[in-house]
Design an enzyme around this catalytic site. Structure first.
Site, mmCIF file in Angstrom:
data_model
loop_
_atom_site.group_PDB
_atom_site.id
_atom_site.type_symbol
_atom_site.label_atom_id
_atom_site.label_comp_id
_atom_site.label_asym_id
_atom_site.label_seq_id
_atom_site.Cartn_x
_atom_site.Cartn_y
_atom_site.Cartn_z
ATOM 1 N N ARG A 204 45.660 46.927 41.098
ATOM 2 C CA ARG A 204 46.644 45.751 40.578
ATOM 3 C C ARG A 204 47.859 46.667 40.440
ATOM 4 O O ARG A 204 48.165 47.675 39.029
ATOM 5 C CB ARG A 204 45.589 45.121 39.501
ATOM 6 C CG ARG A 204 44.769 44.238 39.858
ATOM 7 C CD ARG A 204 45.851 42.987 40.192
ATOM 8 N NE ARG A 204 46.846 42.625 39.707
ATOM 9 C CZ ARG A 204 46.388 41.508 38.532
ATOM 10 N NH1 ARG A 204 45.087 40.584 38.337
ATOM 11 N NH2 ARG A 204 46.706 40.854 37.807
ATOM 12 N N ARG B 262 51.288 41.483 40.830
ATOM 13 C CA ARG B 262 50.814 39.395 40.992
ATOM 14 C C ARG B 262 52.045 39.162 40.152
ATOM 15 O O ARG B 262 52.380 40.095 39.775
ATOM 16 C CB ARG B 262 49.715 38.904 39.555
ATOM 17 C CG ARG B 262 48.398 39.149 39.922
ATOM 18 C CD ARG B 262 48.090 37.778 40.934
ATOM 19 N NE ARG B 262 46.300 38.485 41.712
ATOM 20 C CZ ARG B 262 47.008 38.196 43.190
ATOM 21 N NH1 ARG B 262 47.976 37.623 43.837
ATOM 22 N NH2 ARG B 262 45.803 37.861 44.079
ATOM 23 N N THR C 183 38.989 41.730 34.926
ATOM 24 C CA THR C 183 40.613 41.460 35.560
ATOM 25 C C THR C 183 40.721 39.862 36.063
ATOM 26 O O THR C 183 41.645 39.180 35.682
ATOM 27 C CB THR C 183 40.956 41.950 36.833
ATOM 28 O OG1 THR C 183 40.224 41.581 37.717
ATOM 29 C CG2 THR C 183 40.713 42.988 36.693
ATOM 30 N N HIS D 6 45.542 30.593 43.298
ATOM 31 C CA HIS D 6 45.233 30.564 42.010
ATOM 32 C C HIS D 6 45.942 29.699 42.082
ATOM 33 O O HIS D 6 46.834 28.293 41.520
ATOM 34 C CB HIS D 6 45.965 31.820 41.773
ATOM 35 C CG HIS D 6 45.004 33.084 42.496
ATOM 36 N ND1 HIS D 6 46.428 33.687 43.295
ATOM 37 C CD2 HIS D 6 44.642 33.848 41.608
ATOM 38 C CE1 HIS D 6 45.375 34.880 43.493
ATOM 39 N NE2 HIS D 6 44.796 35.452 42.393
ATOM 40 N N GLU E 79 40.416 46.781 44.879
ATOM 41 C CA GLU E 79 42.005 46.392 44.627
ATOM 42 C C GLU E 79 42.717 46.903 43.481
ATOM 43 O O GLU E 79 42.178 47.612 42.573
ATOM 44 C CB GLU E 79 41.361 44.600 44.056
ATOM 45 C CG GLU E 79 43.268 44.044 43.802
ATOM 46 C CD GLU E 79 42.872 42.477 43.406
ATOM 47 O OE1 GLU E 79 43.479 41.568 43.828
ATOM 48 O OE2 GLU E 79 42.126 42.274 42.653
ATOM 49 N N GLN F 40 34.509 36.974 36.085
ATOM 50 C CA GLN F 40 34.470 38.130 36.527
ATOM 51 C C GLN F 40 32.918 38.545 36.431
ATOM 52 O O GLN F 40 33.034 38.703 35.087
ATOM 53 C CB GLN F 40 34.996 39.252 36.737
ATOM 54 C CG GLN F 40 35.630 39.817 38.174
ATOM 55 C CD GLN F 40 36.898 40.757 38.031
ATOM 56 O OE1 GLN F 40 37.113 41.668 37.189
ATOM 57 N NE2 GLN F 40 37.346 40.224 39.078
ATOM 58 N N LYS G 126 42.487 33.668 50.333
ATOM 59 C CA LYS G 126 41.475 34.000 48.913
ATOM 60 C C LYS G 126 42.346 32.593 48.046
ATOM 61 O O LYS G 126 43.291 32.421 47.607
ATOM 62 C CB LYS G 126 42.231 35.260 48.214
ATOM 63 C CG LYS G 126 41.632 35.163 47.461
ATOM 64 C CD LYS G 126 41.989 36.669 46.614
ATOM 65 C CE LYS G 126 41.582 36.402 45.173
ATOM 66 N NZ LYS G 126 42.424 37.919 44.122
ATOM 67 N N ARG H 76 30.642 34.011 42.528
ATOM 68 C CA ARG H 76 31.075 35.078 42.651
ATOM 69 C C ARG H 76 28.933 35.973 44.071
ATOM 70 O O ARG H 76 29.657 37.189 44.261
ATOM 71 C CB ARG H 76 31.554 36.152 41.756
ATOM 72 C CG ARG H 76 32.665 35.696 41.130
ATOM 73 C CD ARG H 76 33.044 35.942 39.615
ATOM 74 N NE ARG H 76 34.147 35.447 39.030
ATOM 75 C CZ ARG H 76 35.145 36.109 39.176
ATOM 76 N NH1 ARG H 76 35.553 36.854 40.310
ATOM 77 N NH2 ARG H 76 36.371 35.474 39.014
#
Length: 224
Positions: free
Chosen positions: A27, A54, A204, A116, A25, A208, A143, A183
């Site tokens: 960003r 974002r 990020t 989110h 991904e 994570q 997501k 995860r």
């Protein structure tokens, strides 16, 4: 499948980070003064790449997010250059979203609609409604990322993957230290992929796991 989140301030460091990866991904919002030509340099690479930008700040009364024009221009450029996926926020301005989705469809780029919640995990009924709304807004993949504060939150999130209409096309993520297990578990339960950091210290999102560690864990579980 592990998607590595790359958050780098320049095109050069972004390209360096992508070296050796298969799925990442990018960003775009991290790239200082990012331009259309930069998107071409990044997304023309023969990798599976998600284009993500974002937003900063809250939406206004019309649901518009500051900087939408710049975001749209760069995301469209990323799609045109060869992005495999484009990520847009659930509930974003309808006209903005429609243009991104239409361009993605015309280019064979899949759409991720992401939701989110950085404070809590809603109950199961609300999570189901949020996920359904993502698909109503054009998602190929929904997501759902929520802050995990208790064990029940993990169960609620992973429970989404038990629904036949969501399994295989919903990514669930529990944020925070308490959510780390999601995860690992989600891709084993039907999530098409999970996100990881490039390395320790390059996270990020809260909770994570770095890609190397996550890869070892998943391999051990699958081989076992």
């Amino acid at each position: 499948m592990i998607c590595v989140s790359v958050y780098e301030p320049t095109v050069e460091t972004c390209l360096d980070a992508l070296s050796g990866l298969n799925f990442a991904e990018v960003r775009i919002d991290a790239i200082v003064h990012g331009a259309v030509d930069d998107m071409r340099k990044i997304f023309c690479r023969p990798l599976t790449l998600i284009a993500t930008f974002r937003p900063e700040g809250p939406a206004d009364a019309r649901g518009c997010i500051p900087g939408n024009d710049t975001r749209k221009e760069l995301l469209l450029a990323a799609i045109d250059a060869g992005a495999s996926y484009v990520d847009i926020e659930a509930g974003s301005d309808g006209a903005y979203r429609a243009q991104i989705v239409a361009r993605a469809r015309s280019r064979g780029c899949k759409v991720i609609v992401s939701s989110h919640n950085f404070y809590e995990t809603p109950d199961t009924g609300e999570l189901v409604a949020i996920t359904s709304r993502c698909f109503d807004e054009g998602a190929d993949i929904a997501k759902i990322a929520c802050m995990v504060n208790a064990d029940r939150d993990k169960i609620c999130l992973l429970g989404l993957l038990g629904r036949q209409d969501f399994n295989g096309r919903t990514v669930v993520i529990g944020m925070g230290k308490k959510g780390r297990i999601t995860r690992v578990a989600a891709p084993l339960l039907g999530s098409p992929f999970t996100y990881a950091s490039l390395s320790d210290g390059k996270e990020t999102a809260d909770g994570q796991i770095d890609a190397l560690t996550l890869g070892h864990i998943l391999k051990a579980l699958r081989d076992g």
